[in-house]
Each structure stands twice: as structure tokens, then as C-alpha cells.
Scaffold this motif. Sequence first.
Motif, PDB file in Angstrom:
ATOM      1  N   ALA A 208       7.754   0.550  -4.059  1.00  7.21           N
ATOM      2  CA  ALA A 208       8.562   0.406  -5.215  1.00  7.21           C
ATOM      3  C   ALA A 208       8.295  -0.903  -5.333  1.00  7.21           C
ATOM      4  O   ALA A 208       9.000  -1.337  -6.405  1.00  7.21           O
ATOM      5  CB  ALA A 208       7.738   1.055  -5.845  1.00  7.21           C
ATOM      6  N   ALA A 209      10.335  -0.711  -5.205  1.00  8.94           N
ATOM      7  CA  ALA A 209      11.232  -1.014  -6.084  1.00  8.94           C
ATOM      8  C   ALA A 209      11.354  -2.178  -5.319  1.00  8.94           C
ATOM      9  O   ALA A 209      11.570  -3.654  -5.732  1.00  8.94           O
ATOM     10  CB  ALA A 209      12.610  -0.339  -5.417  1.00  8.94           C
ATOM     11  N   MET A 210      10.926  -2.455  -3.853  1.00  8.65           N
ATOM     12  CA  MET A 210      10.966  -4.125  -3.024  1.00  8.65           C
ATOM     13  C   MET A 210       9.687  -4.615  -3.657  1.00  8.65           C
ATOM     14  O   MET A 210       9.887  -6.369  -3.698  1.00  8.65           O
ATOM     15  CB  MET A 210      11.118  -3.937  -2.027  1.00  8.65           C
TER      16      MET A 210
ATOM     17  N   SER B  84       2.884   5.918 -11.097  1.00  8.59           N
ATOM     18  CA  SER B  84       3.802   6.699 -11.877  1.00  8.59           C
ATOM     19  C   SER B  84       4.763   6.501 -10.684  1.00  8.59           C
ATOM     20  O   SER B  84       6.649   6.823 -10.805  1.00  8.59           O
ATOM     21  CB  SER B  84       4.171   8.400 -11.765  1.00  8.59           C
ATOM     22  N   ASN B  85       4.823   6.027  -9.252  1.00 10.21           N
ATOM     23  CA  ASN B  85       5.951   5.039  -8.597  1.00 10.21           C
ATOM     24  C   ASN B  85       6.977   4.159  -9.257  1.00 10.21           C
ATOM     25  O   ASN B  85       8.108   4.026  -9.413  1.00 10.21           O
ATOM     26  CB  ASN B  85       5.392   5.176  -7.157  1.00 10.21           C
ATOM     27  N   TYR B  86       6.344   3.292  -9.719  1.00  7.28           N
ATOM     28  CA  TYR B  86       6.633   2.388 -10.656  1.00  7.28           C
ATOM     29  C   TYR B  86       7.096   2.250 -11.522  1.00  7.28           C
ATOM     30  O   TYR B  86       8.331   1.876 -11.861  1.00  7.28           O
ATOM     31  CB  TYR B  86       4.744   1.228 -10.282  1.00  7.28           C
ATOM     32  N   THR B  87       6.471   3.423 -12.687  1.00  6.90           N
ATOM     33  CA  THR B  87       6.773   3.758 -13.802  1.00  6.90           C
ATOM     34  C   THR B  87       8.423   4.074 -13.762  1.00  6.90           C
ATOM     35  O   THR B  87       9.455   4.326 -14.470  1.00  6.90           O
ATOM     36  CB  THR B  87       6.054   4.271 -14.271  1.00  6.90           C
ATOM     37  N   TYR B  88       8.001   5.551 -12.311  1.00  9.54           N
ATOM     38  CA  TYR B  88       9.724   5.375 -12.554  1.00  9.54           C
ATOM     39  C   TYR B  88      10.865   5.271 -11.597  1.00  9.54           C
ATOM     40  O   TYR B  88      11.539   4.706 -12.444  1.00  9.54           O
ATOM     41  CB  TYR B  88       8.878   7.135 -11.415  1.00  9.54           C
ATOM     42  N   VAL B  89      10.451   4.217 -10.647  1.00 14.59           N
ATOM     43  CA  VAL B  89      11.686   2.916 -10.337  1.00 14.59           C
ATOM     44  C   VAL B  89      11.765   2.088 -11.849  1.00 14.59           C
ATOM     45  O   VAL B  89      13.187   1.366 -11.880  1.00 14.59           O
ATOM     46  CB  VAL B  89      11.249   2.044  -9.345  1.00 14.59           C
TER      47      VAL B  89
ATOM     48  N   ILE C  78       0.885  -1.293  -0.214  1.00 18.52           N
ATOM     49  CA  ILE C  78       0.075   0.251   0.128  1.00 18.52           C
ATOM     50  C   ILE C  78       0.928   1.425   0.175  1.00 18.52           C
ATOM     51  O   ILE C  78       0.157   1.837  -0.869  1.00 18.52           O
ATOM     52  CB  ILE C  78      -1.225   0.475   1.077  1.00 18.52           C
ATOM     53  N   ASN C  79       1.900   1.230   0.375  1.00  9.20           N
ATOM     54  CA  ASN C  79       3.543   2.102   0.705  1.00  9.20           C
ATOM     55  C   ASN C  79       3.801   2.565  -0.682  1.00  9.20           C
ATOM     56  O   ASN C  79       4.021   3.953  -0.979  1.00  9.20           O
ATOM     57  CB  ASN C  79       4.028   1.919   2.385  1.00  9.20           C
ATOM     58  N   SER C  80       3.560   1.561  -2.054  1.00  9.71           N
ATOM     59  CA  SER C  80       4.283   1.700  -2.641  1.00  9.71           C
ATOM     60  C   SER C  80       3.385   2.246  -3.698  1.00  9.71           C
ATOM     61  O   SER C  80       3.744   2.417  -4.916  1.00  9.71           O
ATOM     62  CB  SER C  80       4.267   0.150  -3.219  1.00  9.71           C
ATOM     63  N   VAL C  81       2.082   2.614  -3.321  1.00  8.48           N
ATOM     64  CA  VAL C  81       1.238   3.455  -3.885  1.00  8.48           C
ATOM     65  C   VAL C  81       0.869   4.529  -3.805  1.00  8.48           C
ATOM     66  O   VAL C  81      -0.009   5.512  -4.110  1.00  8.48           O
ATOM     67  CB  VAL C  81      -0.096   2.828  -4.576  1.00  8.48           C
ATOM     68  N   LYS C  82       1.776   4.870  -3.282  1.00 12.64           N
ATOM     69  CA  LYS C  82       0.932   6.479  -1.773  1.00 12.64           C
ATOM     70  C   LYS C  82       2.255   7.828  -2.055  1.00 12.64           C
ATOM     71  O   LYS C  82       3.380   7.457  -3.581  1.00 12.64           O
ATOM     72  CB  LYS C  82       1.486   6.418  -0.376  1.00 12.64           C
ATOM     73  N   PRO C  83       1.682   8.446  -2.413  1.00 15.31           N
ATOM     74  CA  PRO C  83       2.756   9.796  -2.305  1.00 15.31           C
ATOM     75  C   PRO C  83       3.408  10.101  -1.150  1.00 15.31           C
ATOM     76  O   PRO C  83       3.676   9.007  -0.014  1.00 15.31           O
ATOM     77  CB  PRO C  83       1.946  11.145  -2.408  1.00 15.31           C
ATOM     78  N   PHE C  84       4.953  10.202  -1.256  1.00 16.04           N
ATOM     79  CA  PHE C  84       5.216  10.467   0.082  1.00 16.04           C
ATOM     80  C   PHE C  84       4.629  10.966   0.273  1.00 16.04           C
ATOM     81  O   PHE C  84       5.133  10.396   2.031  1.00 16.04           O
ATOM     82  CB  PHE C  84       7.305  11.562  -0.944  1.00 16.04           C
ATOM     83  N   GLY C  85       4.293  12.403   1.007  1.00 12.49           N
ATOM     84  CA  GLY C  85       4.203  12.331   1.924  1.00 12.49           C
ATOM     85  C   GLY C  85       2.484  12.031   2.920  1.00 12.49           C
ATOM     86  O   GLY C  85       3.306  12.168   3.719  1.00 12.49           O
TER      87      GLY C  85
END
Length: 279
Positions: A248-250, A57-62, A34-41
Motif C-alpha cells: 500500500a505504501a509503494m 484500512s491498509n491505505y488509511t493506516y499507511v 492487488i496485494n495492497s488491498v489484501k489482509p496480511f494472511g
Amino acid sequence: MTLSQKKKFKLIILTLIMAVAAVFYIYPVFLMFINSVKPFGEVVSDVIALPSKIEISNYTYVIEKMQYGKLFFNNLMITAIGIAGIIVFASSSAYILNRRRNKYTAIASLLITTPMLIPFQTIMITLLKVMNVIHLSNSRVGLGIQYWGFGIPMAAFIYSNFMSTIPKEIDESAFIDGAGTFRTFRSIIFPLLKSVTFTVIVLDVMWIWNDFLLPLLMVNSSNETKTLVLAAYTFVGQFNTQWHYAMAAMVLAILPSIIIFIFLQKYIVEGVVAGAVKG
């Protein structure tokens, strides 16, 4: 309370205990997802809350940042080399040690299984120096070969126990028909080890794919040889950690091994049950 009611009550209690234990194990993984799809804040403010919106976008960036395709191939290559060597050497050595019992094979069996009792941390510095000398460090092939030494003891132990359930009369019949030791093992014995072989494969894939310490020592100096877990660690800094990207990377790093486990987990049960039934 009748005997059947007592058994049913015990089964319910055992099921509840297992369910609670499963929750304790699964909950950290759930938080990671769930934290892999959250904004950093949102990750920083409340780590256990559900995301207000899903950040793909977390996944696409990673994927782009860590060069996921290249590192996936590295993991695949290292794991394939490690598994192939472990299966070949562990099964063949277990066959010889089980079928030719004497004082020499007893000593050999002790030497093969004893490394299971030695913590990796006690030998890692010496191992690193030796691998540098023989040029097996900073190499995907070299890392895969090193897993042979760490994986064979446990695999040989599992194979040897299962081998005892296979009647020796099968070997004798093969020898009478003119088959040698290698032909007997390759054509007759090894196919009978299918269930336990899948058990070893599943356990060792989960271990090698998600291993962190040995790759950190051996292949961390070059982006060409890094593994997925090592790449995920790059998002964790000393002063600033990009937690949304790290999570997201993990997820991307461990997801393939989870999928493999889901599809092959039945073979672990089959391997255990086959040994128990034949015994």
C-alpha cells in the motif's frame, strides 16, 4: 501475399510482441496493487490470487503512519528543485555549446556528457563525504541540488541534439534587432524547446520522484526529510515484513508519478517526432 498484406502481417506480429512485453512489465505492478488491498494472511498464503475482500484500512493506516502529507511535500519540493535546475542549466549550456562551436566548447561538451557513463555506485561514498563537508546532506534543498549534477548531462545531450534542428538564422535576426545572447535564448530559442523540455520533465520527474538510493544516503537520518519511497521501505523489516502495508505504501509512493506520466506522455512522443521532422 501482396506487399500490403506483408506489411499488415508484420504490424500484427509487432503488436503481439509489444503486447507480450507490456504484460511482463505491467504484471508486477498489477500484483503490487492487488496485494495492497489484501489482509496480511492472504498476501502470505497466495500472492497472485485476487483479494477475497478489499481492505481499504491498509491505505488509511499507511497514510497516517508514514505522515503522507508531509512526505508528499518533501517529494514535491525535492523534485521541483531538481527539475528547475536541470531545465535551466541544461538548456542554456546546450544553447551555448551548440551555437559556439570551437575546441573549448568541444572539451566542455565532453566534460558535461561524460558523467552519463559513470555508475553512481562508484562515487556514492565520496559524494556522501563531500555533501557532509559542504552541508548539503540531510537537507531537502541539498538533495534537490544534487540531482542537478546527475540530471544535467543527459538533459544537455537531449537539448543539444534538438538545438541543431533550430536554424541559426533565427539567432542572427535577433542579434540584428539588438537582442543579446541571453535575451535571444530566453525570448526566442527557449520557447521553441517546449516539446523537448516536456520530454526532459517527464523523464526526470519519474526518476527523481521514485529514486531510492540517493535519498537513502542523503536524507534518511530524519523523518522530517524522508521521501515517500524511503517511508515505504520502513514497513520492510529484517525479521518481519508487513507486506500488505508495504505494498500500500509503494502504491501511494509511485501513484503521483504514474499520473504525471499518463497526462504528459504525449509530450515525449512530440519531442522525439519534432526533432525527427525538423532534422
